[in-house]
Design a protein around this motif. Structure first.
Motif, PDB file in Angstrom:
ATOM      1  N   UNK A 155      49.504  29.585  40.754  1.00  0.00           N
ATOM      2  CA  UNK A 155      49.997  30.770  41.460  1.00  0.00           C
ATOM      3  C   UNK A 155      49.236  30.968  42.764  1.00  0.00           C
ATOM      4  N   UNK A 156      47.929  30.730  42.746  1.00  0.00           N
ATOM      5  CA  UNK A 156      47.142  30.818  43.978  1.00  0.00           C
ATOM      6  C   UNK A 156      47.629  29.780  44.979  1.00  0.00           C
ATOM      7  N   UNK A 157      47.951  28.583  44.500  1.00  0.00           N
ATOM      8  CA  UNK A 157      48.481  27.545  45.380  1.00  0.00           C
ATOM      9  C   UNK A 157      49.777  27.979  46.043  1.00  0.00           C
ATOM     10  N   UNK A 158      50.636  28.660  45.300  1.00  0.00           N
ATOM     11  CA  UNK A 158      51.889  29.175  45.860  1.00  0.00           C
ATOM     12  C   UNK A 158      51.617  30.240  46.922  1.00  0.00           C
ATOM     13  N   UNK A 181      56.254  22.532  42.281  1.00  0.00           N
ATOM     14  CA  UNK A 181      56.763  23.875  42.001  1.00  0.00           C
ATOM     15  C   UNK A 181      56.884  24.636  43.312  1.00  0.00           C
ATOM     16  N   UNK A 182      57.760  25.614  43.343  1.00  0.00           N
ATOM     17  CA  UNK A 182      57.928  26.449  44.523  1.00  0.00           C
ATOM     18  C   UNK A 182      58.629  27.744  44.124  1.00  0.00           C
ATOM     19  N   UNK A 183      58.556  28.710  45.024  1.00  0.00           N
ATOM     20  CA  UNK A 183      59.229  29.994  44.818  1.00  0.00           C
ATOM     21  C   UNK A 183      60.339  30.151  45.841  1.00  0.00           C
ATOM     22  N   UNK A 184      61.517  30.493  45.391  1.00  0.00           N
ATOM     23  CA  UNK A 184      62.600  30.755  46.335  1.00  0.00           C
ATOM     24  C   UNK A 184      62.321  32.023  47.133  1.00  0.00           C
ATOM     25  N   UNK A 185      61.663  32.983  46.496  1.00  0.00           N
ATOM     26  CA  UNK A 185      61.242  34.210  47.178  1.00  0.00           C
ATOM     27  C   UNK A 185      59.715  34.216  47.194  1.00  0.00           C
ATOM     28  N   UNK A 186      59.159  33.524  48.178  1.00  0.00           N
ATOM     29  CA  UNK A 186      57.713  33.326  48.206  1.00  0.00           C
ATOM     30  C   UNK A 186      56.981  34.595  48.630  1.00  0.00           C
ATOM     31  N   UNK A 187      55.686  34.605  48.378  1.00  0.00           N
ATOM     32  CA  UNK A 187      54.847  35.738  48.742  1.00  0.00           C
ATOM     33  C   UNK A 187      53.455  35.553  48.177  1.00  0.00           C
ATOM     34  N   UNK A 188      52.589  36.494  48.449  1.00  0.00           N
ATOM     35  CA  UNK A 188      51.220  36.463  47.950  1.00  0.00           C
ATOM     36  C   UNK A 188      51.154  37.266  46.652  1.00  0.00           C
ATOM     37  N   UNK A 189      50.615  36.647  45.622  1.00  0.00           N
ATOM     38  CA  UNK A 189      50.559  37.265  44.290  1.00  0.00           C
ATOM     39  C   UNK A 189      49.108  37.504  43.899  1.00  0.00           C
ATOM     40  N   UNK A 190      48.778  38.751  43.621  1.00  0.00           N
ATOM     41  CA  UNK A 190      47.408  39.110  43.254  1.00  0.00           C
ATOM     42  C   UNK A 190      47.073  38.619  41.852  1.00  0.00           C
ATOM     43  N   UNK A 191      45.803  38.310  41.594  1.00  0.00           N
ATOM     44  CA  UNK A 191      45.396  37.881  40.245  1.00  0.00           C
ATOM     45  C   UNK A 191      45.354  39.050  39.280  1.00  0.00           C
ATOM     46  N   UNK A 192      45.310  38.777  37.984  1.00  0.00           N
ATOM     47  CA  UNK A 192      45.212  39.870  37.004  1.00  0.00           C
ATOM     48  C   UNK A 192      43.864  40.567  37.104  1.00  0.00           C
ATOM     49  N   UNK A 193      43.843  41.822  36.728  1.00  0.00           N
ATOM     50  CA  UNK A 193      42.617  42.610  36.761  1.00  0.00           C
ATOM     51  C   UNK A 193      41.893  42.431  35.441  1.00  0.00           C
ATOM     52  N   UNK A 194      41.046  41.396  35.374  1.00  0.00           N
ATOM     53  CA  UNK A 194      40.287  41.126  34.165  1.00  0.00           C
ATOM     54  C   UNK A 194      38.806  41.040  34.496  1.00  0.00           C
ATOM     55  N   UNK A 195      37.969  41.100  33.477  1.00  0.00           N
ATOM     56  CA  UNK A 195      36.526  41.042  33.665  1.00  0.00           C
ATOM     57  C   UNK A 195      36.107  39.619  34.044  1.00  0.00           C
ATOM     58  N   UNK A 196      35.589  39.467  35.277  1.00  0.00           N
ATOM     59  CA  UNK A 196      35.142  38.158  35.734  1.00  0.00           C
ATOM     60  C   UNK A 196      33.633  38.086  35.870  1.00  0.00           C
ATOM     61  N   UNK A 197      32.936  38.957  35.157  1.00  0.00           N
ATOM     62  CA  UNK A 197      31.473  38.929  35.217  1.00  0.00           C
ATOM     63  C   UNK A 197      30.883  37.738  34.485  1.00  0.00           C
ATOM     64  N   UNK A 198      31.706  37.033  33.700  1.00  0.00           N
ATOM     65  CA  UNK A 198      31.260  35.807  33.052  1.00  0.00           C
ATOM     66  C   UNK A 198      32.290  34.734  33.334  1.00  0.00           C
TER      67      UNK A 198
END
Length: 217
Positions: A83-86, A198-215
């Motif tokens: 998804x980040x690559x897209x 892979x590709x998106x027909x309606x492309x855009x920037x997609x934010x990551x999920x809001x999860x705990x990344x302290x580890x």
């Protein structure tokens, strides 16, 4: 005999490669690399704004390749690399409007092993088969701009990610995520690789999920 024992991380690796970079003038190379890295940094920081997650927790490694760079994601986000690559691909289309000589980027995503080490300056760096294998997917001849080449491992990680995050599955369906047939090839050593575009027909920037990344586990 060395007492060092490699402790690898299995995570998503996103590789950005600037098309025909070596054919640019040195001033253009510096200009486009500087703009690309600054722009992507701003893009990612904006993506992370709502989650209050620092960039260093989202991307645990950045490795320059000369004509591009690797982004190594936090293993807790395994599956989001595609998804980040897209998102990177979508943003690159705007960059080409600013610099006429910029022909675009190729993007490859792989889920593989990386090993952290400290370089001669004491800075964090990474090596590993995951990086090498990711680079092999840039060799696919049917690569087209606005698509992302994902390894079979990265695609499986994406599917697991979408099972855990149903809202992302719904979003990608709305944006019309498309997938090519499987590409199979071998490197010069006879190692077999499988992946798809892979590709998106309606492309855009997609934010990551809001999860705990302290580890990272």
């Amino acid at each position: 005999m060395s007492n060092l024992q490699a402790i690898g991380l299995i995570t998503d690796i996103v590789l950005i490669d600037i098309i025909n970079f070596s054919q640019l003038k040195s001033s253009q190379q510096l200009e486009i690399v500087s703009f690309l890295t600054k722009s992507y940094r701003k893009m990612i920081e904006k993506m992370l704004m709502n989650s209050h997650t620092p960039l260093s927790k989202f991307i645990i490694g950045f490795v320059s390749t000369g004509d591009g760079f690797y982004c190594i994601l936090n293993p807790r986000l395994k599956g989001f690399g595609a998804i980040l690559g897209l998102s990177f691909s979508h943003f690159a289309e705007h960059i080409s409007q600013k610099y006429p000589y910029f022909e675009g980027i190729k993007i490859a995503v792989h889920t593989g092993e990386v090993n952290e080490f400290r370089d001669i300056l004491g800075s964090k760096n990474f090596i590993g088969d995951g990086l090498n294998d990711c680079a092999r997917f840039l060799e696919v001849k049917s690569f087209t701009i606005s698509t992302v080449m994902v390894s079979s491992d990265a695609y499986e990680s994406l599917k697991k990610f979408l099972q855990l995050h149903k809202d992302f599955a719904t979003l990608l369906t709305k944006r019309e995520l498309k997938k090519s047939s499987t590409h199979c090839f071998k490197d010069k050593h006879g190692k077999e690789f499988k992946g798809c575009l892979i590709w998106l027909r309606n492309s855009g920037i997609i934010n990551p999920p809001d999860i705990n990344l302290n580890s990272i586990i």
